[in-house]
Enzyme design. Structure first.
Site, PDB file in Angstrom:
ATOM      1  N   LYS A 124       0.867  -1.176   0.000  1.00  0.00           N
ATOM      2  CA  LYS A 124       0.000   0.000   0.000  1.00  0.00           C
ATOM      3  C   LYS A 124       0.907   1.230   0.000  1.00  0.00           C
ATOM      4  O   LYS A 124       1.962   1.232   0.646  1.00  0.00           O
ATOM      5  CB  LYS A 124      -0.859  -0.038   1.270  1.00  0.00           C
ATOM      6  N   SER A 200      -9.245   1.477   3.245  1.00  0.00           N
ATOM      7  CA  SER A 200      -8.476   2.289   2.333  1.00  0.00           C
ATOM      8  C   SER A 200      -7.398   1.507   1.575  1.00  0.00           C
ATOM      9  O   SER A 200      -6.783   2.047   0.659  1.00  0.00           O
ATOM     10  CB  SER A 200      -7.812   3.440   3.105  1.00  0.00           C
ATOM     11  N   SER A 224      -9.493  -0.765   7.315  1.00  0.00           N
ATOM     12  CA  SER A 224      -8.839  -0.593   6.012  1.00  0.00           C
ATOM     13  C   SER A 224      -8.141  -1.831   5.444  1.00  0.00           C
ATOM     14  O   SER A 224      -7.756  -1.829   4.272  1.00  0.00           O
ATOM     15  CB  SER A 224      -7.856   0.574   6.068  1.00  0.00           C
TER      16      SER A 224
END
Ligand SMILES: *[C@@H]1O[C@H](CO)[C@@H](O)[C@H](O)[C@H]1NC(C)=O
Ligand SMILES: *[C@@H]1O[C@H](CO)[C@@H](O)[C@H](O)[C@H]1NC(C)=O
Ligand SMILES: *[C@@H]1O[C@H](CO)[C@@H](O)[C@H](O)[C@H]1NC(C)=O
Ligand SMILES: *[C@@H]1O[C@H](CO)[C@@H](O)[C@H](O)[C@H]1NC(C)=O
Ligand SMILES: *[C@@H]1O[C@H](CO)[C@@H](O)[C@H](O)[C@H]1NC(C)=O
Ligand SMILES: CC(=O)N[C@H]1CO[C@H](CO)[C@@H](O)[C@@H]1O
Length: 551
Positions: A124, A200, A224
């Site tokens: 990420k 996210s 997330s």
């Protein structure tokens, strides 16, 4: 004559080769109905290939890590900005091919470092290696060092394939659709065209779901990892806060942030967690973890649910989609058949108080202001000149055409509320209240009251209580919304649609990952839900190892 002997020799060697391969394949549980030819060229399908399968192929010399990186790069190219334009990947690592070649050579000379040697993994974008966070505000900034988890992956021989798109600032800028970042654009699901990929860790979820990498790392503050694992048909582990170091990860809240794997199987997730877990002097929360990091792959036992007591905190389900609750209900029978006792309901004694509490936003907003300022202060160079949260807000206003794009992406109210906080007694009270509500009188009290090993719930509703407690969750694929589900309008993403995946979550007390993994593995092995529905056809990349090798 000589050439005929040589020909026969080659033929018999080929036959032996085919036989050996056929035996190997058969012993790996594959169908024996394959033709000898397809057995020879039996490369793992990169849509689903497990880390163990990839490692096996690398060890046998069927392909190299260079081949793998090339294949994943081609797969990213096919779907990221072309075709379905999933925008799962922000950038690929320009050094990945060189690192793969070095790791291939090292394998040849001295053998693999471990199960992740030469395996390409996505990070990420808020996990620092070069520049971070999907926003333009920190673009080109120079970090003092790799994030601790990235360094651990590299030391284990993994290849950082690239950075995955994300909800910018890990969805802490304001109310904007999941999967949007100024730099990466709007990422979308591989199961529902223009579908919400959740966030996210959106790109980590999408990219792993269709095999753009072997697996990915995500981060969770509240949902997330678990939420995009839920919606992208993956196994996600949200570790206890303090099991994996946050050093070098763009922060929201030291009380809630954690880094974990997003993978296609419990085995892959366990292998990655074993590598990234551990103490780090740069993150003092990790000093509270047990002295020895367990080898989580030792938890992978098919009878992991035998004799286990699991509780169902039903009160959390009131707003959950009926199809999901029905599938969850049906899974309880499967889990009972695997030898577990289900206590249903097993509700939180403090449920009403927990639902009413607004302590979490006080904690996260106050933490964010302090920590993001500290994070930026540690950067060696920030070309945009941004120095703190106030500058970030001003940067977004000054670059509204890239960051605050109407009509969907204009909000930065979370930033503005955070800037308005101060570290005061109300903040310390909120930190204490969250620990008490989520852990002491929440998850721990419920486990104790019903004498449970863990809690079981639809993944969609699992993150909240575990977020404020700092406790672990593992999500495993459970099912898909039925084909006659209404396709929600694209605004700009569809909140739901046919075939949208969902998961089931096991949630436990601090540092109970080993047990949660064993429960999840037993469930996964008994159901194999992930492959009951594939991504939509355009979202499935076509490039396979066979297209790369010898080209
Ligand atoms: C970690 O260090 C910070 C200060 O750097 C301190 O505020 C915090 O209480 C410490 N946390 C733990 C768990 O030791
Ligand atoms: C699921 O099970 C609960 C408890 O048995 C029941 O109250 C509920 O109606 C069921 N829901 C669905 C959708 O099957
Ligand atoms: C924080 O939690 C405590 C304990 O439930 C509660 O009394 C208080 O009202 C909560 N504060 C906020 C701001 O919700
Ligand atoms: C800023 O904080 C003050 C005092 O806590 C509050 O009254 C005000 O509404 C806050 N403003 C914003 C934009 O959050
Ligand atoms: C979808 O099909 C199921 C079973 O065939 C039916 O019960 C349900 O009402 C249908 N839902 C919609 C939204 O049409
Ligand atoms: C690797 C890749 O395709 N990156 C792209 C991600 O999205 C941004 C914005 O659309 C592009 O500029 C990158 O090239």
């Amino acid at each position: 004559m000589a050439s005929k002997v040589a020909y026969l020799r080659q033929l018999s060697l080929l036959t032996i080769g085919i036989l050996v391969l056929a035996l190997v394949c058969a012993s790996r549980g594959q169908t024996s109905a394959q033709s000898p030819e397809s057995a020879v060229f039996n490369f793992p399908d990169l849509y689903e290939a497990s880390i163990a399968e990839l490692q096996d192929g690398l060890e046998r010399g069927h392909f190299t890590s260079v081949d793998l990186v090339k294949a994943y790069f081609a797969r990213i190219e096919e779907v990221n900005l072309q075709g379905p334009t999933l925008r799962a990947v922000l950038e690929t690592n320009p050094s990945a091919l060189r690192q793969a070649a070095e790791l291939d050579l090292e394998r040849k000379l001295i053998g693999p470092r471990g199960p992740l040697h030469g395996i390409p993994i996505l990070l990420k974008d808020n996990i620092a290696t070069l520049h971070s966070e999907g926003s333009f505000a920190l673009l080109g900034s120079v970090v003092p060092r790799d994030a601790h988890v990235a360094a651990k992956l590299r030391a284990a021989g993994a290849i950082i394939l690239g950075k995955a798109n994300l909800s910018e600032w890990a969805h802490f800028r304001g109310s904007v659709p999941s999967g949007f970042s100024g730099r990466g654009g709007q990422a979308t699901s591989a199961y529902v065209p223009l579908g919400d990929p959740s966030g996210s860790s959106s790109g980590s979820g999408i990219g792993t779901s269709i095999g753009l990498a072997a697996a990915a790392l995500g981060t969770e503050t509240d949902g997330s990892i678990i939420s995009p694992s839920n919606m992208n048909n993956l196994v996600g582990i949200k570790p206890t806060v303090g099991l994996t170091s946050r050093a070098g990860v763009v922060p929201i809240s030291q009380h809630q942030d954690t880094v974990g794997p997003m993978a296609r199987s419990v085995a892959d997730a366990a292998a990655i967690l074993s590598v990234i877990a551990g103490r780090d002097p740069r993150d003092n929360f990790t000093l509270a973890q047990p002295l020895v990091v367990p080898d989580y792959t030792k938890a992978l036992k098919p009878n992991g649910l035998k004799g286990v007591r699991l509780g169902v905190p039903r009160k959390f389900f009131t707003r959950t989609n009926t199809n999901i609750v029905a599938a969850f209900n049906a899974s309880l029978e499967t889990i009972r058949n695997l030898g577990a006792t289900i206590v249903d309901p097993a509700d939180f004694p403090d449920f009403a108080e927990l639902e009413a509490s607004r302590n979490e936003s006080i904690v996260t907003q106050t933490d964010f202001k302090v920590q993001v300022n500290e994070y930026i202060a540690e950067l060696l160079d920030v070309p945009t000149g941004v120095k703190n949260l106030a500058d970030l807000i001003a940067f977004n206003i000054a670059h509204a055409d890239e960051e605050l794009i109407p009509p969907f992406y204009t909000d930065q109210s979370e930033f503005i509320s955070s800037e308005n906080t101060t570290v005061n007694q109300a903040f310390f009270d909120a930190v204490a209240a969250d620990k008490d509500l989520g852990a002491t009188r929440g998850i721990d009290a419920t486990l104790k009251a019903f004498n449970l090993d863990a809690l079981l719930l639809p993944s969609a509703v699992a993150p909240g209580p575990a977020a404020i407690a700092g406790y672990p969750i593992i999500s495993v694929p459970l099912g898909f919304l039925p084909p006659n589900t209404t396709l929600a309008p694209a605004q700009p993403i569809r909140s739901s649609g046919p075939n949208q995946p969902f998961g089931i979550a096991f949630m436990g007390t601090a540092f109970s990952e080993f047990h949660l993994i064993s429960f999840a593995f037993a469930y996964e092995q008994a159901t194999h839900n992930r492959l009951k529905q594939l991504a939509f056809p355009e979202a499935i990349p076509k490039t396979q190892l066979a297209d790369i090798i010898g080209k």
